[in-house]
Design a protein around this motif. Structure first.
Motif, PDB file in Angstrom:
ATOM      1  N   THR A 232       0.841  -1.186   0.000  1.00  0.00           N
ATOM      2  CA  THR A 232       0.000   0.000   0.000  1.00  0.00           C
ATOM      3  C   THR A 232       0.881   1.242   0.000  1.00  0.00           C
ATOM      4  O   THR A 232       1.748   1.386   0.850  1.00  0.00           O
TER       5      THR A 232
ATOM      6  N   ARG B  98       0.269   7.399   1.986  1.00  0.00           N
ATOM      7  CA  ARG B  98      -0.549   8.552   1.650  1.00  0.00           C
ATOM      8  C   ARG B  98       0.020   9.791   2.328  1.00  0.00           C
ATOM      9  O   ARG B  98       0.548   9.727   3.433  1.00  0.00           O
ATOM     10  N   THR B  99      -0.123  10.923   1.654  1.00  0.00           N
ATOM     11  CA  THR B  99       0.401  12.178   2.167  1.00  0.00           C
ATOM     12  C   THR B  99      -0.738  13.107   2.542  1.00  0.00           C
ATOM     13  O   THR B  99      -1.697  13.264   1.777  1.00  0.00           O
TER      14      THR B  99
ATOM     15  N   GLU C 249      -9.003   8.225  -1.571  1.00  0.00           N
ATOM     16  CA  GLU C 249      -8.285   8.370  -2.832  1.00  0.00           C
ATOM     17  C   GLU C 249      -9.220   8.761  -3.968  1.00  0.00           C
ATOM     18  O   GLU C 249      -8.817   9.463  -4.891  1.00  0.00           O
TER      19      GLU C 249
ATOM     20  N   PHE D 260      -7.382  12.688  -6.087  1.00  0.00           N
ATOM     21  CA  PHE D 260      -6.211  11.952  -6.540  1.00  0.00           C
ATOM     22  C   PHE D 260      -5.461  12.755  -7.588  1.00  0.00           C
ATOM     23  O   PHE D 260      -6.001  13.690  -8.191  1.00  0.00           O
TER      24      PHE D 260
END
Length: 367
Positions: free
Chosen positions: A60, A63-64, A88, A92
């Protein structure tokens, strides 16, 4: 009681049995042949554990956080500032090459993101890029799923370079027309495949695509997602023509401002989907000769900057020539104006190739 043996698995079975209860093989015949490699590949997506161990899922990606750029934890909250990260699908980004990027965002008012995009680009700046944007119609069912499937299908249909035709401008135009139309058909089929056949309100979406190959730009659209060309320091152009009630009013003599602010401003007359009237995109082409931006966007952006001049002003205000930064700035601008709709913008930075220079022969030296 007498028994016989299953020729496939060796299990004892009654002589009158027609099928083995252990493996299901038909009795009284030869053992079934082992599946071929092709058969295994065909069956694998449905029954992978039967023939081989499924591949491990990919890791995975981290994520930021959109607020502070910190890592987002498994619970969906930033581990640094505690802000909840959108899903997401709500927000995105794609940046297939440093000169091409896009952002797709839910906006502020909608409960889900029904826009979608799909991009591809060569590593060499200016060589080749494909920008696809679909805007799912909000009042249709599963339009968020359909728009994403349609965008990706169109991108795949445009993965190879556009044809050159028979060596004449007419031949190339006809060949490109077919490819761009086929891409729209592929997008439409993908939208339909994601919709319940029995749905009384099937998924639908608008469609816009730009293909840049060197200095040649080809574009197509169905509905009111748009393609713009914004050269640096020069008047820009809206290349696409909307399929909308507002466009019909403009063609009848109404001002652009009045038509696009009226009650029918976003009523579209053509779209993708099961109930689409026709799949025949509006097409166009342009030879680029100055540095600037190819912009493909949904109405969530052009709602607030419809004219090429207004959109170019926002590009200038962003103060960057980095596509990923500009895309984020344009989405932030639309959200700051109210974010009434989903927002998608895809960009390609065009720089003309430097003219070839002919080396001058060195002067002879005489001793």
């Amino acid at each position: 009681m007498s028994t016989t043996t299953c020729p496939a698995c060796g299990t004892a079975v009654p002589p009158e049995a027609r099928f083995c209860e252990s493996c299901g093989a038909a009795l009284g015949g030869a053992a079934p042949a082992a599946p071929t490699a092709a058969e295994i590949d065909e069956l694998a997506p449905i029954s992978a554990p039967t023939y081989r161990t499924p591949a491990a899922p990919p890791p995975t990606p981290v994520r930021t956080c959109l607020t502070c750029q910190g890592p987002v934890g498994e619970d969906g909250y930033c581990e640094v500032c505690g802000a909840k990260a959108p899903s997401e699908r709500d927000h995105f980004r794609e940046d297939p090459a440093p000169w091409v990027a896009g952002v797709c965002d839910r906006g502020i008012r909608h409960h889900r993101n029904e826009d979608a995009m799909a991009l591809l680009a060569s590593a060499t700046p200016g060589e080749r890029a494909v920008l696809v944007v679909l805007d799912g119609v909000s009042n249709s069912i599963d339009s968020d799923v359909g728009s994403l499937a349609g965008a990706r299908a169109a991108r795949e249909a445009l993965r190879t370079p556009l044809p050159r035709g028979m060596g004449t401008p007419e031949g190339r135009s006809a060949a490109v027309t077919k490819v761009l139309t086929d891409a729209a058909v592929a997008a439409n089929e993908a939208v339909i495949e994601t919709t319940d056949p029995a749905s009384s309100n099937p998924a639908s979406a608008t469609y816009a695509v730009a293909v840049l190959e060197g200095s040649a730009l080809a574009h197509a659209n169905i509905g009111d997602s748009r393609v713009y060309w914004l050269p640096d320091g020069a008047p820009g152009r809206q290349l696409s023509v909307d399929d909308s009630a507002a466009q019909m009013q403009i063609e009848a003599g109404m001002s652009r401002e009045e038509a696009e602010s009226g009650p029918q401003a976003h009523a579209i007359t053509r779209w993708l989907g099961r109930d689409a009237p026709e799949i025949e995109p509006r097409l166009g082409a342009l030879e680029l000769d100055a540095p600037g931006w190819v912009v493909v966007c949904s109405d969530g952006l052009w709602n607030y900057a419809s004219t090429p001049e207004a959109l170019a002003a926002q590009v200038t205000a962003a103060g960057t020539v980095v596509p990923s930064e500009l895309a984020l700035a344009l989405v932030a601008f639309a959200n700051a104006q109210g974010g009434q709709d989903n927002i998608t913008v895809a960009l390609a930075r065009f720089e003309p190739a430097a003219p070839a220079t002919t080396p001058t022969p060195q002067e002879e030296s005489h001793g």
